[in-house]
Design a protein around this motif. Structure first.
Motif, PDB file in Angstrom:
ATOM      1  N   LEU A  10      -6.181 -25.049  29.238  1.00  0.00           N
ATOM      2  CA  LEU A  10      -7.521 -25.025  28.651  1.00  0.00           C
ATOM      3  C   LEU A  10      -8.613 -25.283  29.675  1.00  0.00           C
ATOM      4  O   LEU A  10      -9.788 -25.017  29.408  1.00  0.00           O
ATOM      5  CB  LEU A  10      -7.591 -26.067  27.535  1.00  0.00           C
ATOM      6  N   THR A  11      -8.260 -25.789  30.853  1.00  0.00           N
ATOM      7  CA  THR A  11      -9.271 -26.167  31.842  1.00  0.00           C
ATOM      8  C   THR A  11     -10.128 -24.988  32.294  1.00  0.00           C
ATOM      9  O   THR A  11     -11.277 -25.167  32.678  1.00  0.00           O
ATOM     10  CB  THR A  11      -8.595 -26.807  33.067  1.00  0.00           C
ATOM     11  N   GLY A  12      -9.577 -23.786  32.254  1.00  0.00           N
ATOM     12  CA  GLY A  12     -10.367 -22.624  32.649  1.00  0.00           C
ATOM     13  C   GLY A  12     -11.407 -22.235  31.628  1.00  0.00           C
ATOM     14  O   GLY A  12     -12.378 -21.543  31.960  1.00  0.00           O
ATOM     15  N   LEU A  13     -11.240 -22.658  30.369  1.00  0.00           N
ATOM     16  CA  LEU A  13     -12.176 -22.315  29.305  1.00  0.00           C
ATOM     17  C   LEU A  13     -13.090 -23.478  28.945  1.00  0.00           C
ATOM     18  O   LEU A  13     -14.170 -23.260  28.402  1.00  0.00           O
ATOM     19  CB  LEU A  13     -11.406 -21.877  28.057  1.00  0.00           C
ATOM     20  N   ALA A  14     -12.664 -24.701  29.208  1.00  0.00           N
ATOM     21  CA  ALA A  14     -13.469 -25.896  28.927  1.00  0.00           C
ATOM     22  C   ALA A  14     -13.454 -26.770  30.178  1.00  0.00           C
ATOM     23  O   ALA A  14     -12.596 -27.652  30.322  1.00  0.00           O
ATOM     24  CB  ALA A  14     -12.916 -26.652  27.721  1.00  0.00           C
ATOM     25  N   PRO A  15     -14.373 -26.534  31.113  1.00  0.00           N
ATOM     26  CA  PRO A  15     -14.349 -27.246  32.404  1.00  0.00           C
ATOM     27  C   PRO A  15     -14.480 -28.761  32.292  1.00  0.00           C
ATOM     28  O   PRO A  15     -14.163 -29.472  33.244  1.00  0.00           O
ATOM     29  CB  PRO A  15     -15.543 -26.635  33.158  1.00  0.00           C
ATOM     30  N   SER A  16     -14.952 -29.272  31.156  1.00  0.00           N
ATOM     31  CA  SER A  16     -15.106 -30.726  31.032  1.00  0.00           C
ATOM     32  C   SER A  16     -13.777 -31.427  30.818  1.00  0.00           C
ATOM     33  O   SER A  16     -13.718 -32.656  30.834  1.00  0.00           O
ATOM     34  CB  SER A  16     -16.046 -31.056  29.863  1.00  0.00           C
ATOM     35  N   VAL A  17     -12.705 -30.661  30.613  1.00  0.00           N
ATOM     36  CA  VAL A  17     -11.377 -31.235  30.362  1.00  0.00           C
ATOM     37  C   VAL A  17     -10.566 -31.197  31.651  1.00  0.00           C
ATOM     38  O   VAL A  17     -10.490 -30.159  32.320  1.00  0.00           O
ATOM     39  CB  VAL A  17     -10.644 -30.468  29.248  1.00  0.00           C
ATOM     40  N   GLN A  18      -9.967 -32.333  32.006  1.00  0.00           N
ATOM     41  CA  GLN A  18      -9.086 -32.413  33.171  1.00  0.00           C
ATOM     42  C   GLN A  18      -7.759 -33.041  32.755  1.00  0.00           C
ATOM     43  O   GLN A  18      -7.731 -33.968  31.948  1.00  0.00           O
ATOM     44  CB  GLN A  18      -9.701 -33.239  34.304  1.00  0.00           C
ATOM     45  N   PHE A  19      -6.668 -32.515  33.322  1.00  0.00           N
ATOM     46  CA  PHE A  19      -5.332 -33.016  33.042  1.00  0.00           C
ATOM     47  C   PHE A  19      -4.721 -33.571  34.326  1.00  0.00           C
ATOM     48  O   PHE A  19      -4.894 -32.998  35.416  1.00  0.00           O
ATOM     49  CB  PHE A  19      -4.436 -31.912  32.495  1.00  0.00           C
ATOM     50  N   GLN A  20      -3.997 -34.669  34.189  1.00  0.00           N
ATOM     51  CA  GLN A  20      -3.278 -35.277  35.307  1.00  0.00           C
ATOM     52  C   GLN A  20      -1.814 -35.365  34.913  1.00  0.00           C
ATOM     53  O   GLN A  20      -1.454 -36.062  33.951  1.00  0.00           O
ATOM     54  CB  GLN A  20      -3.826 -36.665  35.625  1.00  0.00           C
ATOM     55  N   THR A  21      -0.954 -34.612  35.619  1.00  0.00           N
ATOM     56  CA  THR A  21       0.475 -34.601  35.317  1.00  0.00           C
ATOM     57  C   THR A  21       1.264 -34.838  36.601  1.00  0.00           C
ATOM     58  O   THR A  21       1.900 -33.931  37.135  1.00  0.00           O
ATOM     59  CB  THR A  21       0.887 -33.264  34.680  1.00  0.00           C
ATOM     60  N   PRO A  22       1.242 -36.078  37.143  1.00  0.00           N
ATOM     61  CA  PRO A  22       1.934 -36.338  38.402  1.00  0.00           C
ATOM     62  C   PRO A  22       3.443 -36.322  38.283  1.00  0.00           C
ATOM     63  O   PRO A  22       4.138 -36.134  39.285  1.00  0.00           O
ATOM     64  CB  PRO A  22       1.434 -37.729  38.789  1.00  0.00           C
ATOM     65  N   GLY A  23       3.972 -36.560  37.097  1.00  0.00           N
ATOM     66  CA  GLY A  23       5.420 -36.655  36.952  1.00  0.00           C
ATOM     67  C   GLY A  23       5.971 -35.803  35.846  1.00  0.00           C
ATOM     68  O   GLY A  23       6.962 -36.154  35.217  1.00  0.00           O
ATOM     69  N   GLY A  24       5.345 -34.669  35.547  1.00  0.00           N
ATOM     70  CA  GLY A  24       5.861 -33.793  34.519  1.00  0.00           C
ATOM     71  C   GLY A  24       5.196 -34.001  33.179  1.00  0.00           C
ATOM     72  O   GLY A  24       4.254 -34.787  33.029  1.00  0.00           O
ATOM     73  N   GLY A  25       5.736 -33.308  32.169  1.00  0.00           N
ATOM     74  CA  GLY A  25       5.139 -33.343  30.847  1.00  0.00           C
ATOM     75  C   GLY A  25       5.186 -34.699  30.185  1.00  0.00           C
ATOM     76  O   GLY A  25       4.352 -35.022  29.349  1.00  0.00           O
ATOM     77  N   ALA A  26       6.180 -35.530  30.559  1.00  0.00           N
ATOM     78  CA  ALA A  26       6.291 -36.852  29.950  1.00  0.00           C
ATOM     79  C   ALA A  26       5.379 -37.871  30.605  1.00  0.00           C
ATOM     80  O   ALA A  26       5.260 -39.001  30.122  1.00  0.00           O
ATOM     81  CB  ALA A  26       7.741 -37.338  30.028  1.00  0.00           C
ATOM     82  N   ASP A  27       4.750 -37.507  31.691  1.00  0.00           N
ATOM     83  CA  ASP A  27       3.950 -38.445  32.481  1.00  0.00           C
ATOM     84  C   ASP A  27       2.598 -37.793  32.750  1.00  0.00           C
ATOM     85  O   ASP A  27       2.415 -37.122  33.763  1.00  0.00           O
ATOM     86  CB  ASP A  27       4.685 -38.762  33.788  1.00  0.00           C
ATOM     87  N   SER A  28       1.646 -37.962  31.836  1.00  0.00           N
ATOM     88  CA  SER A  28       0.404 -37.206  31.939  1.00  0.00           C
ATOM     89  C   SER A  28      -0.738 -37.959  31.281  1.00  0.00           C
ATOM     90  O   SER A  28      -0.531 -38.914  30.523  1.00  0.00           O
ATOM     91  CB  SER A  28       0.562 -35.826  31.281  1.00  0.00           C
ATOM     92  N   SER A  29      -1.968 -37.518  31.585  1.00  0.00           N
ATOM     93  CA  SER A  29      -3.167 -38.090  30.978  1.00  0.00           C
ATOM     94  C   SER A  29      -4.241 -37.018  30.918  1.00  0.00           C
ATOM     95  O   SER A  29      -4.195 -36.025  31.646  1.00  0.00           O
ATOM     96  CB  SER A  29      -3.665 -39.303  31.762  1.00  0.00           C
TER      97      SER A  29
END
Length: 381
Positions: free
Chosen positions: A79-98
């Motif tokens: 979604l980040t390409g369509l809503a630039p105000s959203v950022q995802f952090q996934t350092p350790g995969g899908g179970a480890d994200s914010s």
């Protein structure tokens, strides 16, 4: 002075010699607007009722079904390409994200910490960020609500909320779709959906997808490639309207991931670079293969396994009852999410730190019940 007198005389002569002409004024009609320039009205449920986007008094970014399909969004991380105000952090995969909205959110990916950005899918709140990072199927729209949303959506929405609405069964007729994509690293994705009206007041919809992809990174101590994709998804919905005032929507979904995640590349060779290589060589492994992260070469101990297995499923039932003065809505849901991970987290062949197979286990079993009465009666809205 002479110039000014002659100019005035000319203007006076012109005004005296002019013959007035009167014309009847025709009523002006507004020009027809080209249909190609007309904008479709965007309807959102940011206030838990259907409203035009222009009438919603909060900061909302709404992305419709056509735009989502054209951009190929199947996961909210895209979604980040369509809503630039959203950022995802996934350092350790899908179970480890914010998730962050406007740069604000829970900074830690610890599963024990509740996120300050809420995720709601078809009216059901997801307990943690990692629980929400799954296949979404066919989408109707995605709404990004910026700023605190606790009044209507409850806790864990102090930074904002992502409201996802998937497609419902339709009474209009039998329809379906089937699509396949292929990309580099042997990326293959197959997805499809079918909508079947069962009667005049009942309809069923089934969606499914499967995607596999080789890993981006070659392991120096085995023939294995790491950070691959192997995920399957299925969702069924039943819509039933026994009367004009009562509407039921039942939903069930299942997602499975079996991937060898996650790795990291070496960007800078520090003072322990030689020591790590020496320790790895003692048991026949390579410590580090390259100091250039663009080489896509990584190392892990040959006796360790990078693994992330996630199973996510849920059931929900929504009833909407029109009482005349308002609508009573009930949403009952149960969701189960379980993840097993193992990882060589020193990201080298030296075997300095690791999680054993299935050594990192996380699970959430959540039951939710929402009961909401909304409507307009006199001055009460």
């Amino acid at each position: 002075m002479r110039g000014s007198i002659s100019v005035s005389a000319l203007l006076l002569a012109a005004s005296l010699g002019a013959t007035p002409v009167f014309a009847q004024t025709a009523p002006q009609t507004p020009p027809e607007q080209d249909s190609s320039t007309q904008l479709d009205e965007v309807i959102v449920t940011a206030n838990k009722r259907e409203q035009r986007l222009i009438d919603v008094p909060i900061a909302v970014t709404a992305v419709g079904a056509e735009q989502l399909q054209n951009s190929g969004v199947s996961d909210i991380r895209e979604l980040t390409g369509l809503a630039p105000s959203v950022q995802f952090q996934t350092p350790g995969g899908g179970a480890d994200s914010s998730i962050r909205i406007r740069g604000i959110g829970t900074t830690s990916t610890n599963p024990g910490l509740e996120s300050s950005v809420g995720v709601v899918i078809d009216g059901v709140t997801r307990a943690r960020t990692g629980v929400a990072l799954s296949e979404l199927g066919d989408l109707q729209r995605i709404e990004v609500l910026r700023g605190p949303q606790g009044t209507l959506f409850g806790r864990n929405t102090s930074s904002g909320l992502i409201n996802i609405v998937t497609r419902e069964p339709s009474f209009t007729g039998v329809e379906g779709r089937l699509e396949g994509t292929y990309g580099n690293y042997s990326d293959m994705r197959l997805a499809g959906a079918v909508n079947i009206p069962l009667s005049d007041n009942a309809a069923f919809r089934l969606e499914a997808s499967s995607e596999t992809r080789d890993g981006f990174y070659q392991d120096a101590n085995s023939a294995e490639t790491l950070d691959n994709l192997d995920r399957q998804f299925v969702r069924a919905k039943l819509r039933y309207e026994p009367s004009e005032t009562l509407r039921w929507l039942f939903s069930a979904d299942y997602t499975n991931r079996d991937e060898n995640c996650c790795v990291a590349v070496l960007a800078i060779a520090g003072p322990t670079y030689g020591l790590v290589n020496t320790l790895a060589a003692t048991h026949g492994d390579v410590g580090y293969t390259s100091t250039d992260p663009f080489d896509r070469e990584v190392s892990k101990s040959s006796n360790r396994q990078n693994q992330e297995d996630i199973v996510d499923w849920g059931l929900s039932a929504q009833a909407d009852w029109d009482l005349g003065f308002g609508t009573l809505t009930s949403i009952t849901a149960y969701r189960s999410w379980e993840a097993y991970r193992s990882q060589d987290f020193d990201h080298s062949g030296a075997d300095l730190g690791f999680f054993a197979p299935d050594g990192l286990h996380q699970s959430f079993d959540v039951f939710t019940q929402e009961l909401r009465l909304q409507g307009t009666h006199g001055i009460v809205d």
